[in-house]
Design an enzyme around this catalytic site. Structure first.
Site, PDB file in Angstrom:
ATOM      1  N   LYS A 199     -12.723  -4.026  27.939  1.00  0.00           N
ATOM      2  CA  LYS A 199     -11.364  -3.572  28.259  1.00  0.00           C
ATOM      3  C   LYS A 199     -10.909  -4.317  29.505  1.00  0.00           C
ATOM      4  CE  LYS A 199      -8.649   0.474  29.485  1.00  0.00           C
ATOM      5  NZ  LYS A 199      -8.613   1.941  29.522  1.00  0.00           N
ATOM      6  N   LYS A 252      -9.877  -4.606  24.017  1.00  0.00           N
ATOM      7  CA  LYS A 252      -8.547  -4.116  24.375  1.00  0.00           C
ATOM      8  C   LYS A 252      -7.998  -4.886  25.552  1.00  0.00           C
ATOM      9  CE  LYS A 252      -6.373  -0.016  26.185  1.00  0.00           C
ATOM     10  NZ  LYS A 252      -6.556   1.330  26.648  1.00  0.00           N
TER      11      LYS A 252
HETATM   12  C1  PBG Z   1      -7.299   5.254  29.857  1.00  0.00           C
HETATM   13  C2  PBG Z   1      -6.593   4.408  28.866  1.00  0.00           C
HETATM   14  C3  PBG Z   1      -5.554   3.482  29.074  1.00  0.00           C
HETATM   15  C4  PBG Z   1      -5.185   3.033  27.819  1.00  0.00           C
HETATM   16  C5  PBG Z   1      -6.007   3.667  26.895  1.00  0.00           C
HETATM   17  N1  PBG Z   1      -6.891   4.496  27.561  1.00  0.00           N
HETATM   18  C6  PBG Z   1      -4.827   3.110  30.288  1.00  0.00           C
HETATM   19  C7  PBG Z   1      -5.404   2.251  31.316  1.00  0.00           C
HETATM   20  O1  PBG Z   1      -6.544   1.825  31.294  1.00  0.00           O
HETATM   21  O2  PBG Z   1      -4.645   2.014  32.264  1.00  0.00           O
HETATM   22  C8  PBG Z   1      -4.086   2.038  27.543  1.00  0.00           C
HETATM   23  C9  PBG Z   1      -3.465   2.136  26.214  1.00  0.00           C
HETATM   24  C10 PBG Z   1      -2.232   1.378  26.001  1.00  0.00           C
HETATM   25  O3  PBG Z   1      -1.695   0.661  26.862  1.00  0.00           O
HETATM   26  O4  PBG Z   1      -1.734   1.490  24.891  1.00  0.00           O
HETATM   27  N2  PBG Z   1      -8.277   4.622  30.600  1.00  0.00           N
END
Ligand code: PBG
Length: 327
Positions: A199, A252
């Site tokens: 991520k 992601k």
């Molecule tokens: C929580 C989380 C996030 C997203 C999914 N789970 C936000 C982040 O890390 O700031 C982002 C999802 C999206 O942008 O669609 N950690």
């Protein structure tokens, strides 16, 4: 000119469909759903047209709409009524997500996935508990190991509430192992872990942070989320998560990281998921609103490309839009 090899033969109507390499199906899709304890009405999310935060009472109805569109899986995000330094509402048995999960798993056939993170629940908006003094010292950050034990509690509380899959998204080292142990100790050895293994610290999460009210109050997430410049590092993250027992590996965001999706696909024998994030959704909507892009066509092309790159599962805000087009 001697043209014996003519690829265009296979692009004629009828033939083209027969030789298509990648087929997107509603069964590939997971729809994010936001449940909000601060409201008793549905609240539209301006930067994510078509999406809203719904009160717990509406969670079942919201999920039924997703099912009616032909999408069988949802991932639930919660907005709690109160936040604290630890994010304790994230593991409360009567927390917003846990209540929604109980209702949805009791009343529908949806596959329910729980996002396991603390950022929507902490008053500082970071994905874990802070090191002492982190609020004022920019070099300090989230206390990794103190956070692990809390993530275990979140996962168990969600499994207790009926989640069949939990999806840790906080990018803490060791989170998958800690969650696997916590789930097994609680008798939830049948609950799968879909790890947000790679991520990235991405600017494409902007609209989500409006939706889930999870923007960090200070600093950013670069101490724990990955540097967008690094792909080899993603393979290391993925290897660690596989070793710790991740059942599904997620990358992601999706579109700006298709090279990573492909490399992960080639490296592991687990299912690969990709998260087509809020900014990827918002930008197509913004352009379509101006008449600059065709929304349905660009959404289908994006999701097909994510699958072609190697994703078996796609988490996407377009799920309900495209599923009816795929039936
Ligand atoms: C929580 C989380 C996030 C997203 C999914 N789970 C936000 C982040 O890390 O700031 C982002 C999802 C999206 O942008 O669609 N950690």
């Amino acid at each position: 000119m001697d043209l014996t090899d003519r690829p265009r033969r296979l692009r004629r109507d009828g033939v083209r469909e027969l030789v298509r390499e990648t087929r997107l199906s509603p069964a590939d899709l997971v729809a994010p759903v936001f449940v909000d304890a601060t409201t008793d009405e549905r609240v539209p999310i301006p930067s994510m047209p078509g999406h809203e935060r719904v009160p717990v009472e509406d969670a079942v109805e919201r999920v039924e709409t997703v099912l009616d569109a032909g999408v069988d899986a949802v991932i639930l995000f919660g907005i709690p009524a109160e936040k604290d330094a630890e994010g304790s509402r994230a593991w409360a048995p009567d927390g917003v997500v846990q209540r929604a999960m109980r209702a949805v798993t009791a009343e529908t056939d949806a596959l329910v996935i729980g996002d396991v993170c603390l950022c929507e629940y902490t008053d500082h908006g970071h994905c874990g508990v802070l090191e002492d003094g982190a609020r004022t010292a920019p070099r300090l950050t989230v206390d990794n190991d103190a956070t692990l034990e809390r993530l275990g509690r979140v996962a168990v509380s969600q499994a207790d509430a009926g989640a069949q899959v939990v999806a840790p998204s906080g990018m803490m080292d060791g989170m998958v192992g800690a969650i696997r142990t916590a789930l097994d100790d609680a008798g939830h050895d049948d609950v799968a872990i879909m790890s947000y293994a790679a991520k990235y610290a991405s600017a494409f999460y902007g609209p989500f942070r409006d939706a889930a009210d999870g923007a960090p109050a200070f600093g950013d997430r670069r101490h724990y989320q990955q540097d967008p410049a690094n792909a080899r590092e993603a393979l290391r993250e993925v290897a660690l998560d596989v070793e710790q027992g991740a059942d599904v590996i997620m990358v992601k965001p999706a579109l700006p990281y298709l090279d990573v999706v492909r490399r992960v696909r080639e490296r592991v024998d687990r299912p690969v998921a990709a998260y087509n994030v809020s900014g990827e959704y918002a930008m197509l909507h913004a352009a379509a609103d101006r008449g600059w892009l065709d929304l349905e066509a660009t959404a289908l092309e994006s999701l097909t490309s994510i699958k072609r790159a190697g994703a078996d599962v796609i988490v996407t805000y377009f799920a309900e839009t495209v599923a009816p087009l795929l039936r």
